[in-house]
Design a protein around this motif. Structure first.
Motif, PDB file in Angstrom:
ATOM      1  N   GLN A 196       6.353  16.051  -6.500  1.00 33.55           N
ATOM      2  CA  GLN A 196       5.463  16.540  -7.556  1.00 33.55           C
ATOM      3  C   GLN A 196       4.359  15.512  -7.806  1.00 33.55           C
ATOM      4  N   TYR A 197       3.133  15.979  -7.802  1.00 35.28           N
ATOM      5  CA  TYR A 197       1.989  15.128  -8.118  1.00 35.28           C
ATOM      6  C   TYR A 197       1.493  15.493  -9.511  1.00 35.28           C
ATOM      7  N   GLY A 444       2.273  11.464   4.081  1.00 36.59           N
ATOM      8  CA  GLY A 444       2.816  12.315   5.146  1.00 36.59           C
ATOM      9  C   GLY A 444       2.268  12.049   6.526  1.00 36.59           C
ATOM     10  N   ALA A 445       1.606  10.912   6.729  1.00 32.34           N
ATOM     11  CA  ALA A 445       0.996  10.639   8.034  1.00 32.34           C
ATOM     12  C   ALA A 445       2.039  10.605   9.144  1.00 32.34           C
ATOM     13  N   GLY A 446       3.135   9.877   8.914  1.00 29.42           N
ATOM     14  CA  GLY A 446       4.180   9.760   9.932  1.00 29.42           C
ATOM     15  C   GLY A 446       4.867  11.073  10.233  1.00 29.42           C
ATOM     16  N   ASP A 447       5.032  11.914   9.197  1.00 25.81           N
ATOM     17  CA  ASP A 447       5.673  13.221   9.400  1.00 25.81           C
ATOM     18  C   ASP A 447       4.816  14.121  10.281  1.00 25.81           C
ATOM     19  N   SER A 475      -4.689  11.765  11.206  1.00 23.53           N
ATOM     20  CA  SER A 475      -5.928  11.527  10.451  1.00 23.53           C
ATOM     21  C   SER A 475      -6.340  12.753   9.641  1.00 23.53           C
ATOM     22  N   THR A 476      -5.913  13.923  10.078  1.00 19.70           N
ATOM     23  CA  THR A 476      -6.166  15.145   9.305  1.00 19.70           C
ATOM     24  C   THR A 476      -5.245  15.212   8.097  1.00 19.70           C
ATOM     25  N   ALA A 477      -3.979  14.840   8.298  1.00 17.84           N
ATOM     26  CA  ALA A 477      -2.990  14.914   7.217  1.00 17.84           C
ATOM     27  C   ALA A 477      -3.334  13.995   6.055  1.00 17.84           C
ATOM     28  N   VAL A 478      -3.841  12.800   6.333  1.00 22.36           N
ATOM     29  CA  VAL A 478      -4.094  11.826   5.262  1.00 22.36           C
ATOM     30  C   VAL A 478      -5.349  12.128   4.462  1.00 22.36           C
ATOM     31  N   ASP A 479      -6.096  13.121   4.878  1.00 27.45           N
ATOM     32  CA  ASP A 479      -7.291  13.513   4.125  1.00 27.45           C
ATOM     33  C   ASP A 479      -6.975  14.487   2.997  1.00 27.45           C
ATOM     34  N   ASN A 480      -5.682  14.827   2.839  1.00 29.43           N
ATOM     35  CA  ASN A 480      -5.245  15.739   1.778  1.00 29.43           C
ATOM     36  C   ASN A 480      -4.308  15.021   0.820  1.00 29.43           C
ATOM     37  N   MET A 481      -4.405  15.359  -0.476  1.00 30.27           N
ATOM     38  CA  MET A 481      -3.451  14.837  -1.451  1.00 30.27           C
ATOM     39  C   MET A 481      -2.200  15.701  -1.432  1.00 30.27           C
ATOM     40  N   GLY A 482      -1.054  15.084  -1.189  1.00 29.98           N
ATOM     41  CA  GLY A 482       0.188  15.831  -1.127  1.00 29.98           C
ATOM     42  C   GLY A 482       0.449  16.362   0.271  1.00 29.98           C
TER      43      GLY A 482
END
Length: 503
Positions: A196-197, A444-447, A475-482
């Motif tokens: 939860q954020y 979630g970068a590693g996932d 690099s796509t995943a880390v551009d999103n919050m959550g």
């Protein structure tokens, strides 16, 4: 980035270099471990000279020519002079250059290599110093203090494209690879987490105590842990079956609905004795303040283990690969891991593993004989109880200890290094940069990386091709919050953007 000219000279033409430090190696693929080593060299001497072993070396197979290796080294702008050796004649280089210091990796402290031993003798005979240093270990980067985001982004993109060039990877190959995923089925086993954020507004410092006061604005729940790995896999077009344990609570009901919406088949074993793992993060803009976790990390009861094992036996029969995503919350007991290994061997299924222990006590080395392991550097050092060796030595030791076929060593803001044992037994590696310069959320970068590597390898694709896809995916995943599932369209858009940036 600032310019720093590097001279490349043959061993036959080099002479004395005053106040110099001499480093030495193959530099088959220049990775962050080499960068750390050469930065240590710059702190020792005025001139950094690097001797590059020739193409006729007997000790290590060279995957690239000496010219290519020297060119990659020169791009780092850390060496003042690169010396091209005929073979491994470090002692000859010492005789000619007369360096103040010879800097070797820590793996050479107790070396039995005759060339290195002779070189050490030569340096000491000439009155010079021999030092052993793997470079300082950092789990973060300070690049933004010295360079603009645009400069760093351009440099990292250039490194990525240079890596693709060395591996003969074209944009159309990456695109074509994603089209082969639809018929691949992956089973994901691991801990379910609800993240939860809580978005907040900072009000200031409390007058009662030195604590920050915030006002809660809104909150949003995301499915995380192993469930986001399964979600990425399905969103990328592969088939996915998910096995996990949840509590008998509202969070479990929410997870079930989300998995159904995402078309993920599942076996969620309900355990009334524990809650569904729930993590609440308080954030202001994209800055996390702190996290509160509700969890029970006891190992499963034998009865619940039986239920998990039954689900494993059923789902493995039609799988191409299995992802073990262990957040160390009690699901993946020794008995279950052993059963996974036995079943995978019986059904000839690839195993992909990750043990994430940023706030838990875990050990990636417990996963034996896996096709791929994806630890970060800290996790690998903890597993091996080794804080001093260079990253190359750490990676080799972990592969040996776990008998893994392939390894992705995650290095945070420095990207990752992909290792692959070739058919002839040689260990090949290639570094990939972190393409995102100022990520919104690295949770979630590693996932996301694990998801792409699992699909690609299970689909029969080559390790370095999968690694290039994983680099774009992370690099796509880390551009999103959550934790938001990355779709195939998202990944293709990123690939196109990266290859277009320098066209």
């Amino acid at each position: 980035m600032t310019e720093n000219m590097t001279d490349t000279i043959s061993i036959r033409d080099i002479g004395t270099v005053l106040d110099s430090v001499l480093a030495y190696g193959h530099f088959n693929s220049v990775h962050p471990g080499h960068i750390r080593h050469l930065k240590s060299a710059k702190e020792i001497g005025t001139k950094v000279v690097v001797a590059v072993i020739g193409d006729q070396s007997d000790s290590v197979k060279n995957f690239f020519s000496q010219t290519e290796r020297a060119e990659s080294l020169a791009l780092l702008k850390l060496a003042d002079i690169i010396v091209l050796l005929d073979g491994e004649e470090l002692d000859v280089a010492i005789e000619k250059i007369r360096p103040n210091t010879v800097l070797l990796g820590k793996e050479h402290q107790r070396t039995t290599n005759k060339n290195i031993m002779e070189a050490i003798k030569t340096q000491k005979r000439l009155g010079g110093v021999v030092k052993y240093d793997a470079g300082e270990t950092h789990y973060a980067t300070s690049e933004l203090l010295g360079f603009s985001q645009a400069d760093i982004r351009n440099e990292r993109t250039a490194k990525f494209l240079e890596t693709c060039r060395r591996q003969s990877i074209q944009e159309d190959q990456l695109i074509e690879a994603t089209r082969l995923w639809a018929n691949t089925k992956i089973v994901v086993i691991g801990d379910t987490i609800v993240d939860q954020y809580v978005a907040c507004e900072a009000l200031g410092l409390s007058a009662e105590a030195p604590v920050v006061v915030v006002r809660e604005l809104e909150n949003k729940n995301f499915v995380g842990g192993a469930a986001i790995v399964a979600s990425h896999i399905r969103a990328l077009g592969a088939q996915c079956h998910y096995i996990s344990v949840v509590g008998n609570d509202q969070e479990a009901s929410d997870v079930i609905e989300i998995l159904k919406e995402r078309d993920i088949s599942f076996n969620l074993i309900k355990d009334k004795t524990r809650p569904t793992t729930f993590k609440r993060r308080y954030v202001v803009e994209n800055q996390k303040l702190f996290r509160v976790s509700r969890l029970d990390d006891r190992c499963l009861s034998p009865e619940k283990e039986d239920e998990i094992i039954q689900a494993i036996e059923y789902s493995f029969q039609s799988a191409n690969g299995v992802v073990v995503s262990d957040f160390v919350y009690g699901l993946l007991t020794p008995r279950i891991i052993n059963h996974i290994q036995v079943m995978a061997n019986k059904e000839n299924i690839m195993l992909f593993g990750d043990v994430q222990c940023s706030s838990q006590v875990g050990n990636i080395a417990k996963l034996k004989n896996f096709t791929l392991l994806c630890p970060n550097e800290r996790e690998a050092r903890i597993a091996l109880q080794d804080k001093d060796s260079g990253i190359e030595k750490i990676s080799h030791k972990l592969i040996t200890a776990t008998r893994a076929e392939k390894l992705v060593m995650k290095l945070g803001a420095q990207g990752f290094i992909a290792y692959n044992i070739q058919n002839d037994g040689e260990l090949k590696n290639e570094p990939f940069p972190a393409l995102s310069v100022n990520p919104v959320d690295v949770t979630g970068a590693g996932d996301s990386l694990l998801a792409v590597m699992a699909i690609g390898l299970a689909s029969g694709q080559e390790m370095m091709l999968c690694s290039a896809l994983a680099c774009c995916m992370a690099s796509t995943a880390v551009d999103n919050m959550g934790n938001t599932p990355i779709t195939k369209a998202d990944l293709l858009e990123k690939i196109n953007r990266v290859f277009s940036d320098v066209m």
